[in-house]
Design a protein around this motif. Structure first.
Motif, PDB file in Angstrom:
ATOM      1  N   THR A   1      -8.532 -15.013 -22.550  1.00 35.89           N
ATOM      2  CA  THR A   1      -8.169 -14.323 -21.318  1.00 35.89           C
ATOM      3  C   THR A   1      -7.740 -15.297 -20.223  1.00 35.89           C
ATOM      4  OG1 THR A   1     -10.481 -14.357 -20.555  1.00 35.89           O
ATOM      5  CG2 THR A   1      -9.758 -12.431 -21.812  1.00 35.89           C
ATOM      6  N   ILE A   2      -7.341 -16.508 -20.586  1.00 32.36           N
ATOM      7  CA  ILE A   2      -6.903 -17.506 -19.625  1.00 32.36           C
ATOM      8  C   ILE A   2      -5.762 -16.948 -18.775  1.00 32.36           C
ATOM      9  CG2 ILE A   2      -5.408 -18.545 -21.370  1.00 32.36           C
ATOM     10  CD1 ILE A   2      -5.791 -21.233 -19.982  1.00 32.36           C
ATOM     11  N   ASP A   3      -5.831 -17.153 -17.454  1.00 33.54           N
ATOM     12  CA  ASP A   3      -4.812 -16.582 -16.577  1.00 33.54           C
ATOM     13  C   ASP A   3      -3.714 -17.600 -16.276  1.00 33.54           C
ATOM     14  OD1 ASP A   3      -5.721 -18.274 -14.506  1.00 33.54           O
ATOM     15  OD2 ASP A   3      -7.092 -16.751 -13.734  1.00 33.54           O
ATOM     16  N   ASP A   4      -2.661 -17.118 -15.623  1.00 30.25           N
ATOM     17  CA  ASP A   4      -1.495 -17.957 -15.366  1.00 30.25           C
ATOM     18  C   ASP A   4      -1.826 -19.148 -14.479  1.00 30.25           C
ATOM     19  OD1 ASP A   4       0.007 -16.223 -16.883  1.00 30.25           O
ATOM     20  OD2 ASP A   4       0.902 -15.182 -15.179  1.00 30.25           O
ATOM     21  N   GLN A   5      -2.725 -18.954 -13.500  1.00 25.30           N
ATOM     22  CA  GLN A   5      -3.076 -20.052 -12.603  1.00 25.30           C
ATOM     23  C   GLN A   5      -3.731 -21.191 -13.367  1.00 25.30           C
ATOM     24  OE1 GLN A   5      -5.542 -18.956  -9.253  1.00 25.30           O
ATOM     25  NE2 GLN A   5      -6.012 -21.079  -8.733  1.00 25.30           N
ATOM     26  N   GLN A   6      -4.642 -20.849 -14.288  1.00 30.22           N
ATOM     27  CA  GLN A   6      -5.302 -21.895 -15.058  1.00 30.22           C
ATOM     28  C   GLN A   6      -4.333 -22.565 -16.027  1.00 30.22           C
ATOM     29  OE1 GLN A   6      -8.624 -21.234 -18.045  1.00 30.22           O
ATOM     30  NE2 GLN A   6      -9.801 -22.069 -16.328  1.00 30.22           N
ATOM     31  N   VAL A   7      -3.404 -21.799 -16.584  1.00 32.48           N
ATOM     32  CA  VAL A   7      -2.389 -22.386 -17.456  1.00 32.48           C
ATOM     33  C   VAL A   7      -1.590 -23.438 -16.691  1.00 32.48           C
ATOM     34  CG1 VAL A   7      -0.219 -21.931 -18.686  1.00 32.48           C
ATOM     35  CG2 VAL A   7      -2.188 -20.432 -19.031  1.00 32.48           C
ATOM     36  N   GLU A   8      -1.181 -23.117 -15.456  1.00 32.42           N
ATOM     37  CA  GLU A   8      -0.408 -24.066 -14.672  1.00 32.42           C
ATOM     38  C   GLU A   8      -1.256 -25.275 -14.271  1.00 32.42           C
ATOM     39  OE1 GLU A   8       2.590 -26.084 -12.870  1.00 32.42           O
ATOM     40  OE2 GLU A   8       2.705 -24.396 -14.276  1.00 32.42           O
TER      41      GLU A   8
ATOM     42  N   ASP B   1      -8.790 -17.156 -33.843  1.00 32.59           N
ATOM     43  CA  ASP B   1      -7.899 -16.288 -33.083  1.00 32.59           C
ATOM     44  C   ASP B   1      -7.800 -16.735 -31.630  1.00 32.59           C
ATOM     45  OD1 ASP B   1      -7.111 -14.580 -35.155  1.00 32.59           O
ATOM     46  OD2 ASP B   1      -8.895 -13.330 -34.911  1.00 32.59           O
ATOM     47  N   ASP B   2      -8.938 -17.088 -31.027  1.00 35.57           N
ATOM     48  CA  ASP B   2      -8.925 -17.520 -29.624  1.00 35.57           C
ATOM     49  C   ASP B   2      -8.214 -18.862 -29.457  1.00 35.57           C
ATOM     50  OD1 ASP B   2     -10.181 -15.272 -28.691  1.00 35.57           O
ATOM     51  OD2 ASP B   2     -12.186 -16.145 -28.657  1.00 35.57           O
ATOM     52  N   LEU B   3      -8.428 -19.775 -30.407  1.00 37.88           N
ATOM     53  CA  LEU B   3      -7.755 -21.067 -30.336  1.00 37.88           C
ATOM     54  C   LEU B   3      -6.241 -20.878 -30.383  1.00 37.88           C
ATOM     55  CD1 LEU B   3      -7.947 -24.171 -30.287  1.00 37.88           C
ATOM     56  CD2 LEU B   3      -8.078 -24.116 -32.788  1.00 37.88           C
ATOM     57  N   LEU B   4      -5.776 -20.011 -31.263  1.00 39.30           N
ATOM     58  CA  LEU B   4      -4.345 -19.751 -31.354  1.00 39.30           C
ATOM     59  C   LEU B   4      -3.822 -19.053 -30.102  1.00 39.30           C
ATOM     60  CD1 LEU B   4      -3.966 -18.656 -35.081  1.00 39.30           C
ATOM     61  CD2 LEU B   4      -3.008 -20.699 -34.012  1.00 39.30           C
ATOM     62  N   MET B   5      -4.597 -18.117 -29.565  1.00 39.47           N
ATOM     63  CA  MET B   5      -4.173 -17.419 -28.359  1.00 39.47           C
ATOM     64  C   MET B   5      -4.038 -18.394 -27.191  1.00 39.47           C
ATOM     65  SD  MET B   5      -5.858 -13.954 -26.724  1.00 39.47           S
ATOM     66  CE  MET B   5      -5.947 -13.276 -28.384  1.00 39.47           C
ATOM     67  N   PHE B   6      -4.984 -19.334 -27.093  1.00 41.60           N
ATOM     68  CA  PHE B   6      -4.929 -20.352 -26.044  1.00 41.60           C
ATOM     69  C   PHE B   6      -3.695 -21.225 -26.230  1.00 41.60           C
ATOM     70  CE2 PHE B   6      -5.900 -24.547 -24.323  1.00 41.60           C
ATOM     71  CZ  PHE B   6      -6.419 -24.239 -23.077  1.00 41.60           C
ATOM     72  N   ALA B   7      -3.480 -21.719 -27.441  1.00 44.19           N
ATOM     73  CA  ALA B   7      -2.349 -22.619 -27.699  1.00 44.19           C
ATOM     74  C   ALA B   7      -1.026 -21.930 -27.404  1.00 44.19           C
ATOM     75  CB  ALA B   7      -2.392 -23.102 -29.141  1.00 44.19           C
ATOM     76  N   ARG B   8      -0.925 -20.639 -27.703  1.00 44.98           N
ATOM     77  CA  ARG B   8       0.341 -19.928 -27.499  1.00 44.98           C
ATOM     78  C   ARG B   8       0.701 -19.758 -26.026  1.00 44.98           C
ATOM     79  NH1 ARG B   8      -1.403 -16.270 -32.422  1.00 44.98           N
ATOM     80  NH2 ARG B   8      -0.137 -17.244 -34.073  1.00 44.98           N
ATOM     81  N   ARG B   9      -0.245 -19.972 -25.121  1.00 48.93           N
ATOM     82  CA  ARG B   9       0.105 -19.976 -23.706  1.00 48.93           C
ATOM     83  C   ARG B   9       0.932 -21.200 -23.339  1.00 48.93           C
ATOM     84  NH1 ARG B   9      -2.324 -16.623 -20.174  1.00 48.93           N
ATOM     85  NH2 ARG B   9      -0.391 -17.121 -19.068  1.00 48.93           N
ATOM     86  N   PHE B  10       1.027 -22.171 -24.257  1.00 49.76           N
ATOM     87  CA  PHE B  10       1.747 -23.424 -23.994  1.00 49.76           C
ATOM     88  C   PHE B  10       2.940 -23.616 -24.932  1.00 49.76           C
ATOM     89  CE2 PHE B  10      -2.581 -23.758 -22.549  1.00 49.76           C
ATOM     90  CZ  PHE B  10      -2.434 -24.280 -21.272  1.00 49.76           C
TER      91      PHE B  10
END
Length: 306
Positions: A27-34, A57-66
């Motif tokens: 559930t990482i948000d856009d602000q934390q991604v930036e 699944d969570d590791l992949l979801m996190f990586a896909r934000r980048f």
């Protein structure tokens, strides 16, 4: 909203920072991604600690934000249910078969997928099981600063060069060009090979440019870079040896000492990494995920040399 992160530069290290408080729940948000992007731009290597160990699944979801996460293309060596996750391991299963790829020996300097047209942008390694007596450290060298430290005349010449990269050292010397899109990675091809994205050999400019920061890096590594096309064999070898002397220089390099639960994220375009040897009787297991550039031309800009 994601919780606040604490980002602390690693004392005494040329590059790298420790990140506490990151959200790997998916559930990482856009602000934390930036925030993470900005920290990666500055430090090149981020060590995440103090988080709940993420599921695959969570590791992949996190990586896909980048960025886009490709499949490994392997029928063995990847996670059985998530082919995008490579298992870096020397562990054998109950049938005596390796559950991942790799061994306890030194792994030479490289950056992932340099042998594909769409090179890797970001790498992630998550520690699962580590040698109890130590060893197996992962080393990272800053190739942006390596580029900036080169003599002006050499640096300018490098902008006119292209280099050939291939998955295996010696592969292109023995396989006809028409077959270079496929390779078996250990064992019979019929059992081990699934066609990977974009093949296993390609040509790139010798200088890459980070599209976020504009910094330039030497894009060459001892494991996969074979030849500078614009030079004869002897001259190519001489230039590459000058460039291959940079990885491991103390003022450019961070050596990561793993602890259980660590997740390390790094800039693949502007660093090379290697692995130190460890006791082969001890077990080591990490999960690896990479992102690749959407546009294969993005890291290669025909701009004048700095």
């Amino acid at each position: 909203m994601s919780r606040a992160m604490d980002i602390t530069r690693i004392p005494g290290s040329a590059i790298g920072a420790v990140v506490a408080g990151a959200d790997f729940s998916g559930t990482i948000d856009d602000q934390q991604v930036e925030e993470i992007w900005q920290a990666l731009d500055q430090h090149l290597v981020l060590v995440f600690r103090g988080h709940k160990d993420p599921s695959n699944d969570d590791l992949l979801m996190f990586a896909r934000r980048f960025g886009h996460v490709p499949k490994t293309g392997l029928t063995t060596g990847a996670s059985p249910d998530h082919n995008e996750i490579l298992l870096i391991s020397n562990i054998l299963d109950e049938n005596g078969q390796k559950i991942g790829v790799g061994n306890a020996e030194w792994m030479d300097w490289h950056t992932d997928y340099s042998f594909r047209p769409r090179v890797s942008r970001i790498g992630f390694l998550a520690a699962v099981e580590l040698p109890p007596s130590g060893g197996g450290q992962t080393l990272f060298t800053d190739m942006y600063t390596a580029y900036e430290s080169l003599p002006d005349d050499l640096r300018k010449r490098l902008h006119s060069y292209r280099a050939r990269h291939s998955l295996r050292s010696g592969y292109e010397d023995v396989i006809e060009e028409e077959y270079q899109g496929e390779v078996s990675i250990g064992g019979p091809a019929a059992k081990r090979f699934v066609a990977p994205e974009d093949g296993t050999a390609t040509v790139h400019q010798l200088i890459a440019r980070n599209p976020r920061t504009g910094r330039r890096a030497v894009y060459a590594n001892p494991l996969n870079t074979k030849r500078i096309l614009e030079l004869d064999v002897t001259a190519s070898k001489d230039v590459l040896q000058q460039l291959f002397a940079k990885p491991g220089e103390p003022e450019l390099t961070y050596a990561h000492e793993w602890i259980p639960g660590d997740i390390v994220m790094w800039d693949q375009l502007g660093t090379v990494h290697a692995k130190r040897a460890f006791d082969p009787t001890e077990r080591r297991l990490l999960r690896k995920v990479v992102t690749i550039f959407d546009d294969p031309a993005e890291p290669w800009h025909p701009e004048d040399a700095a």
